[in-house]
Design a protein around this motif. Structure first.
Motif, PDB file in Angstrom:
ATOM      1  N   UNK B  33      83.862  56.855 103.570  1.00 16.71           N
ATOM      2  CA  UNK B  33      84.904  57.892 103.610  1.00 16.71           C
ATOM      3  C   UNK B  33      84.245  59.237 103.890  1.00 16.71           C
ATOM      4  N   UNK B  34      84.818  59.993 104.862  1.00 15.68           N
ATOM      5  CA  UNK B  34      84.260  61.317 105.162  1.00 15.68           C
ATOM      6  C   UNK B  34      85.347  62.379 104.993  1.00 15.68           C
ATOM      7  N   UNK B  35      84.996  63.462 104.318  1.00 13.33           N
ATOM      8  CA  UNK B  35      85.944  64.564 104.089  1.00 13.33           C
ATOM      9  C   UNK B  35      85.341  65.869 104.604  1.00 13.33           C
ATOM     10  N   UNK B  36      86.168  66.644 105.308  1.00 10.82           N
ATOM     11  CA  UNK B  36      85.759  67.906 105.934  1.00 10.82           C
ATOM     12  C   UNK B  36      86.202  69.058 105.033  1.00 10.82           C
ATOM     13  N   UNK B  37      85.242  69.764 104.451  1.00  3.74           N
ATOM     14  CA  UNK B  37      85.536  70.846 103.504  1.00  3.74           C
ATOM     15  C   UNK B  37      85.351  72.202 104.204  1.00  3.74           C
ATOM     16  N   UNK B  38      86.415  72.974 104.263  1.00  4.27           N
ATOM     17  CA  UNK B  38      86.380  74.251 104.990  1.00  4.27           C
ATOM     18  C   UNK B  38      86.775  75.403 104.072  1.00  4.27           C
ATOM     19  N   UNK B  39      86.299  76.599 104.400  1.00  9.08           N
ATOM     20  CA  UNK B  39      86.669  77.811 103.649  1.00  9.08           C
ATOM     21  C   UNK B  39      86.086  79.034 104.337  1.00  9.08           C
ATOM     22  N   UNK B  40      86.405  80.212 103.814  1.00  4.85           N
ATOM     23  CA  UNK B  40      85.743  81.464 104.185  1.00  4.85           C
ATOM     24  C   UNK B  40      84.294  81.430 103.714  1.00  4.85           C
ATOM     25  N   UNK B  41      83.467  82.341 104.216  1.00  6.21           N
ATOM     26  CA  UNK B  41      82.123  82.480 103.649  1.00  6.21           C
ATOM     27  C   UNK B  41      82.210  82.837 102.160  1.00  6.21           C
ATOM     28  N   UNK B  42      81.416  82.152 101.351  1.00  6.96           N
ATOM     29  CA  UNK B  42      81.323  82.531  99.945  1.00  6.96           C
ATOM     30  C   UNK B  42      82.496  82.148  99.069  1.00  6.96           C
ATOM     31  N   UNK B  43      83.354  81.239  99.531  1.00  6.18           N
ATOM     32  CA  UNK B  43      84.486  80.824  98.697  1.00  6.18           C
ATOM     33  C   UNK B  43      84.073  79.770  97.669  1.00  6.18           C
ATOM     34  N   UNK B  44      82.883  79.194  97.872  1.00  6.00           N
ATOM     35  CA  UNK B  44      82.388  78.249  96.872  1.00  6.00           C
ATOM     36  C   UNK B  44      82.378  76.796  97.319  1.00  6.00           C
ATOM     37  N   UNK B  45      82.124  76.541  98.596  1.00  8.91           N
ATOM     38  CA  UNK B  45      82.106  75.148  99.071  1.00  8.91           C
ATOM     39  C   UNK B  45      80.981  74.365  98.392  1.00  8.91           C
ATOM     40  N   UNK B  46      79.773  74.910  98.412  1.00  7.72           N
ATOM     41  CA  UNK B  46      78.635  74.173  97.846  1.00  7.72           C
ATOM     42  C   UNK B  46      78.839  73.913  96.356  1.00  7.72           C
ATOM     43  N   UNK B  47      79.221  74.943  95.611  1.00 14.34           N
ATOM     44  CA  UNK B  47      79.407  74.791  94.160  1.00 14.34           C
ATOM     45  C   UNK B  47      80.502  73.770  93.854  1.00 14.34           C
ATOM     46  N   UNK B  48      81.570  73.761  94.642  1.00 14.35           N
ATOM     47  CA  UNK B  48      82.670  72.823  94.415  1.00 14.35           C
ATOM     48  C   UNK B  48      82.230  71.396  94.727  1.00 14.35           C
ATOM     49  N   UNK B  49      81.501  71.232  95.820  1.00 18.84           N
ATOM     50  CA  UNK B  49      80.983  69.898  96.161  1.00 18.84           C
ATOM     51  C   UNK B  49      80.008  69.426  95.071  1.00 18.84           C
ATOM     52  N   UNK B  50      79.180  70.335  94.566  1.00 18.85           N
ATOM     53  CA  UNK B  50      78.243  69.973  93.482  1.00 18.85           C
ATOM     54  C   UNK B  50      78.997  69.514  92.238  1.00 18.85           C
ATOM     55  N   UNK B  51      80.127  70.126  91.937  1.00 22.53           N
ATOM     56  CA  UNK B  51      80.949  69.681  90.800  1.00 22.53           C
ATOM     57  C   UNK B  51      81.467  68.264  91.032  1.00 22.53           C
ATOM     58  N   UNK B  52      81.937  68.004  92.262  1.00 21.74           N
ATOM     59  CA  UNK B  52      82.449  66.658  92.567  1.00 21.74           C
ATOM     60  C   UNK B  52      81.329  65.629  92.421  1.00 21.74           C
ATOM     61  N   UNK B  53      80.144  65.995  92.874  1.00 17.65           N
ATOM     62  CA  UNK B  53      79.001  65.067  92.796  1.00 17.65           C
ATOM     63  C   UNK B  53      78.755  64.633  91.354  1.00 17.65           C
ATOM     64  N   UNK B  54      78.843  65.595  90.418  1.00 17.50           N
ATOM     65  CA  UNK B  54      78.656  65.275  88.990  1.00 17.50           C
ATOM     66  C   UNK B  54      79.578  64.142  88.547  1.00 17.50           C
ATOM     67  N   UNK B  55      80.847  64.222  88.959  1.00 19.96           N
ATOM     68  CA  UNK B  55      81.832  63.211  88.574  1.00 19.96           C
ATOM     69  C   UNK B  55      81.628  61.887  89.300  1.00 19.96           C
ATOM     70  N   UNK B  56      81.178  61.971  90.557  1.00 16.09           N
ATOM     71  CA  UNK B  56      81.223  60.797  91.428  1.00 16.09           C
ATOM     72  C   UNK B  56      79.908  60.012  91.495  1.00 16.09           C
ATOM     73  N   UNK B  57      78.807  60.666  91.136  1.00 18.22           N
ATOM     74  CA  UNK B  57      77.528  60.070  91.561  1.00 18.22           C
ATOM     75  C   UNK B  57      77.163  58.746  90.880  1.00 18.22           C
ATOM     76  N   UNK B  58      77.776  58.454  89.733  1.00 16.24           N
ATOM     77  CA  UNK B  58      77.485  57.159  89.102  1.00 16.24           C
ATOM     78  C   UNK B  58      78.205  56.009  89.808  1.00 16.24           C
ATOM     79  N   UNK B  59      79.322  56.302  90.463  1.00 12.35           N
ATOM     80  CA  UNK B  59      80.118  55.235  91.075  1.00 12.35           C
ATOM     81  C   UNK B  59      80.091  55.203  92.599  1.00 12.35           C
TER      82      UNK B  59
END
Lengths: 222, 222
Positions: B33-59
């Motif tokens: 599955x591939x998801x395209x994450x878009x935003x303005x500069x500095x809206x927090x794409x990396x930090x938000x993806x890092x949060x998702x990784x915390x939840x998802x990385x075991x599964x």
């Protein structure tokens, strides 16, 4: 396909450069100073321009050309401040170019204005590539966007003469280091003038407006 | 000149659409599955993806493809989280397209991954026009940017299935009205799922990750 595209892009940029040069000459001959204000979406272009208007409006006759993909949100705010607002809607384009500016300026009586602000599309990429015919380019970076933007959008930080760091009043909420930002700028654009302001509270606006007046007066010839 | 340009643009977009379609098919066949994450500069794409990784990385086995004009700032952060990071540097281009994604994915062993995040260039304009081959498009808008962005960047808000409103922890500092935002969305994209989060504190992340898992599981087939 790629080669054809590159050619087209070169033609577009060189056509744009000539149109921009012509426009700048016409403005100078009419003693009108134009400044191109660029930033990310929501960094505070309109609010910052409104602050400058407060300082300048007794001594200068001002117009603001609003570049937007859609909507009239910002030009309505500018109008409310009692200043001429001209709306350009690019209909999808990610920047304003010299041809769009020419259309807007053809409709103006230049003898009625001293300073024209261009509020460009909120975008740190494409607007950096296009000369609009303005005498000076500046950018706004807001504290919430982060201090790493110099590394990510180097062209924008290279082409601008001044950087207004906005939303200074919110610094306690964000991990933003002005010194780290300046250090990155030193390598990329050591000549850049940096101002640290809050367009919400008005803090720090005066020195930036002094900078602006100095640039403007050279063209206006007062 | 203009007509030629429009033709080139149509060709580029239609070539890109075919490449994107092909890539999506290949990912689906490989249960990725591939998801395209878009935003303005500095809206927090990396930090938000890092949060998702915390939840998802075991599964789930995760990769992040980082689109940047320049620099490796974000892929270094992703790597530190123990997840595969692939850097695309567009060298000036204002978006990532399917051809760039294909190059990145050709180098990956798809049997080793379940979810790929694309962190697109920080830009609310150009990335909205280009299908990357992702199954789902989402965007992040941060509170400091303001609630009027729907009106100014309508294409981006139209093409995305979900909106993550980020930096909720800073709302007291800004004039941001979530209800006003939702009202504007009702006209433009009533189907859009809206999540209100702080990627800094983790507040509100769980419901968005549930949404993401539901989308992902349909493709992964678990």
């Amino acid at each position: 396909m790629d080669i054809q595209l590159i050619k087209i892009k070169q033609n577009i940029l060189s056509d744009n450069d000539s149109a921009a040069e012509e426009l700048r000459k016409r403005l100078t001959e009419n003693h009108v100073f134009m400044i191109n204000v660029m930033s990310s979406p929501g960094a505070g272009k309109t609010t910052t321009i409104l602050q400058a208007i407060k300082y300048l409006k007794d001594d200068y006759r001002i117009a603001v050309i609003e570049g937007d993909i859609d909507s009239m949100v910002d030009s309505e705010k500018i109008s409310e401040a009692g200043v001429t607002a001209i709306q350009i809607q690019t209909g999808g384009d990610c920047h304003v170019d010299a041809a769009m500016l020419k259309l807007a300026i053809d409709d103006m009586d230049l003898s009625e204005f001293d300073i024209i602000f261009i509020e460009n599309i909120g975008n740190l990429v494409c607007p950096a590539e296009f000369d609009t015919g303005a005498h000076t380019k500046m950018m706004i970076l807001s504290v919430p966007e982060g201090d790493d933007k110099v590394l990510k959008y180097p062209l924008m930080f290279s082409v601008c003469e001044a950087l207004v760091v906005n939303k200074a009043d919110t610094i306690s909420m964000f991990d933003f280091d002005l010194e780290r930002l300046k250090k990155n700028l030193e390598k990329l654009n050591p000549e850049m003038d940096v101002f640290y302001v809050s367009s919400k509270t008005g803090e720090g606006i005066a020195p930036w407006v002094e900078w602006l007046k100095e640039k403007a007066d050279r063209v206006i010839g007062v």
